[in-house]
Enzyme design. Structure first.
Site, PDB file in Angstrom:
ATOM      1  N   GLU A 176       0.825  40.959  65.063  1.00 44.83           N
ATOM      2  CA  GLU A 176       0.384  40.445  66.202  1.00 44.83           C
ATOM      3  C   GLU A 176       0.563  38.797  66.643  1.00 44.83           C
ATOM      4  O   GLU A 176      -0.826  38.482  66.734  1.00 44.83           O
ATOM      5  CB  GLU A 176      -1.085  40.970  66.171  1.00 44.83           C
ATOM      6  N   GLU A 292       1.328  52.474  64.390  1.00 40.74           N
ATOM      7  CA  GLU A 292      -0.087  52.604  64.220  1.00 40.74           C
ATOM      8  C   GLU A 292      -0.383  53.410  65.294  1.00 40.74           C
ATOM      9  O   GLU A 292      -1.790  53.428  65.646  1.00 40.74           O
ATOM     10  CB  GLU A 292      -0.612  51.290  64.378  1.00 40.74           C
TER      11      GLU A 292
HETATM   12  C1  XIL Z   1      -7.438  47.819  60.656  1.00 42.51           C
HETATM   13  C2  XIL Z   1      -7.963  48.897  59.514  1.00 42.51           C
HETATM   14  O1  XIL Z   1      -7.768  50.108  59.892  1.00 42.51           O
HETATM   15  C3  XIL Z   1      -9.369  48.619  58.993  1.00 42.51           C
HETATM   16  O2  XIL Z   1      -9.638  49.348  58.125  1.00 42.51           O
HETATM   17  C4  XIL Z   1      -9.804  47.350  58.917  1.00 42.51           C
HETATM   18  O3  XIL Z   1     -11.158  47.164  58.794  1.00 42.51           O
HETATM   19  C5  XIL Z   1      -9.143  46.274  60.004  1.00 42.51           C
HETATM   20  O4  XIL Z   1      -7.795  46.369  60.288  1.00 42.51           O
HETATM   21  N1  XIL Z   1      -3.644  46.520  64.010  1.00 42.51           N
HETATM   22  C6  XIL Z   1      -3.150  46.340  62.644  1.00 42.51           C
HETATM   23  C7  XIL Z   1      -4.132  46.846  61.478  1.00 42.51           C
HETATM   24  O5  XIL Z   1      -2.301  45.781  62.713  1.00 42.51           O
HETATM   25  O6  XIL Z   1      -3.969  46.236  60.128  1.00 42.51           O
HETATM   26  C8  XIL Z   1      -5.749  47.166  61.770  1.00 42.51           C
HETATM   27  O7  XIL Z   1      -6.015  48.015  60.754  1.00 42.51           O
HETATM   28  C9  XIL Z   1      -5.686  47.900  63.171  1.00 42.51           C
HETATM   29  C10 XIL Z   1      -5.281  47.053  64.149  1.00 42.51           C
END
Ligand code: XIL
Length: 384
Positions: A176, A292
């Site tokens: 990101e 994701e």
């Molecule tokens: C999220 C996790 O799922 C949570 O458990 C944590 O508290 C915060 O991060 N984008 C990403 C992931 O690249 O690493 C994130 O994961 C969600 C958004």
């Protein structure tokens, strides 16, 4: 059967009874064989997401949590349905490098051991991100100089990638990095104070990729981005970066498209734009991975599960048709453990399995789509 000449009515009933029984048993056995619905599927049964995706040379992944591996239902679903596992939090900077001179590999090591025992690939997540940064980086006792911070990050990437060399097949090296307007996101790594490339655009990303490549030359290296699914300033910035890196031979294997979506995503406009964006990235010769995927429901209710299923089907369809799309990965797999599920149960029925590990309409829609046709030739998945 003792009736040669004069069969009684009872004898005839007996024959008919046995005939019926035999036919019935035959029919049930045949049905079980056909549907594979006899108790417990065999390991090579095609009726898992993992096996069905494999027929298209597509990896089926999920984020996973080390603390949940001791839950038998969690573990058995994970190992039978997925071919790729990505630590949801265990490799993030604050987890894996909690103090200047201390690394904590325990959670990630447990996930790696599980993956290897079940012939799953591991995707590493992540090496450079503006979130989940430990206090010793964000609040140093005396301010960082960019040169000192540069050394911290270089050592971190060399150590973590080195620790998993040959075992983590792909890394989200940078997570990101862009703002919605396409500019570089402000962060401790970029410009506060940054590792020395503040104001120099994607130079920081390039440097991180080069460090990771030096630590494991065979690992596939990704830049992962959110909110860059269709065409917008951010996805244009990702594309421009990718094009530049490919042209100059920067070690970038592909782009991760996160795809945290909601049921509203299932519109021709969004889907067409995603497909076209994937296509332009693929045309650069890069891999594209959906990293994701989850589908949020408005109001957090459990209605809308059939709309949710359509989104899963349509996203999978886009990946299936694109030869360079090598991974379809969801952010977790059960609604019992989604980052979108709040402790009070509000918001969050976003994944293919429900909270009791039952297959949801989303699961069935994915499996059905996988049983149909797509691009079925080789994909860039076994490139190492
Ligand atoms: C999220 C996790 O799922 C949570 O458990 C944590 O508290 C915060 O991060 N984008 C990403 C992931 O690249 O690493 C994130 O994961 C969600 C958004």
């Amino acid at each position: 059967m003792r009736c040669r000449l004069g069969c009684t009515r009872n004898d005839l009933y007996g024959v008919l009874y046995h005939l019926h029984r035999a036919l019935f048993i035959l029919a049930v056995t045949g049905l079980c064989l056909l549907t594979g619905s006899s108790k417990g599927q065999r390991k090579d049964d095609p009726l898992t997401l993992r096996a069905a995706a494999e027929k298209h040379h597509l990896l089926m992944g999920t984020a996973a949590d080390a603390d949940l591996l001791s839950d038998a239902q969690y573990a058995s679903t994970l190992r039978s349905e997925y071919s790729v596992l990505e630590p949801e939090n265990e490799m993030k900077f604050d987890s894996i490098h909690p103090a200047p001179d201390r690394y904590n590999f325990s959670g990630a090591d447990a996930l790696l051991a599980f993956a290897e025992a079940n012939s799953m690939k591991v995707r590493g997540h992540n090496l450079l991100w503006y979130q989940q940064v430990p206090g010793w980086i964000l609040f140093p006792s005396s301010p960082w100089t960019p040169a000192a911070l540069n050394k911290v990050l270089a050592d971190h990437i060399a150590t973590v990638v080195g620790h998993y060399k040959g075992r983590v097949y792909a890394w989200d090296v940078v997570n990101e990095p862009f703002n919605d307007n396409g500019s570089m996101r402000s962060s401790v790594w970029y410009d506060k104070p940054g590792i020395g490339y503040a104001g120099q655009g994607t130079k920081m990303i390039e440097q991180a990729l080069r460090w990771a490549h030096a630590a494991d030359p065979h690992a596939r290296l990704f830049v992962n981005e959110t909110g860059a699914e269709g065409f917008n300033a951010k996805s244009n910035a990702v594309y421009a970066m990718a094009k530049d890196f490919v042209r100059r031979g920067v070690p970038l294997s592909g782009i991760g498209i996160e795809l945290h979506t909601g049921i509203g995503f299932d519109q021709p406009g969004s889907l067409d734009a995603l497909q076209a964006n994937v296509k332009r990235l693929a045309a650069l010769g890069l891999e594209v991975q959906f990293t994701e995927v989850d589908v949020d429901t408005p109001n957090g209710d459990r209605f809308g599960m059939s709309e949710e299923a359509s989104v899963y089907r349509d996203l999978l369809d886009i990946c299936l048709r694109q030869p360079q799309c090598s991974l379809f990965q969801t952010w977790g797999f059960t609604d019992a453990h989604s980052w979108l599920t709040r402790p009070n149960g509000v918001r969050g029925w976003p994944l293919p399995f429900d909270r009791a590990y039952r297959k949801k309409p989303a699961y069935r829609a994915m499996l059905k789509r996988l049983e149909g046709r797509g691009y079925d030739g080789p994909r860039p998945l076994h490139a190492r």
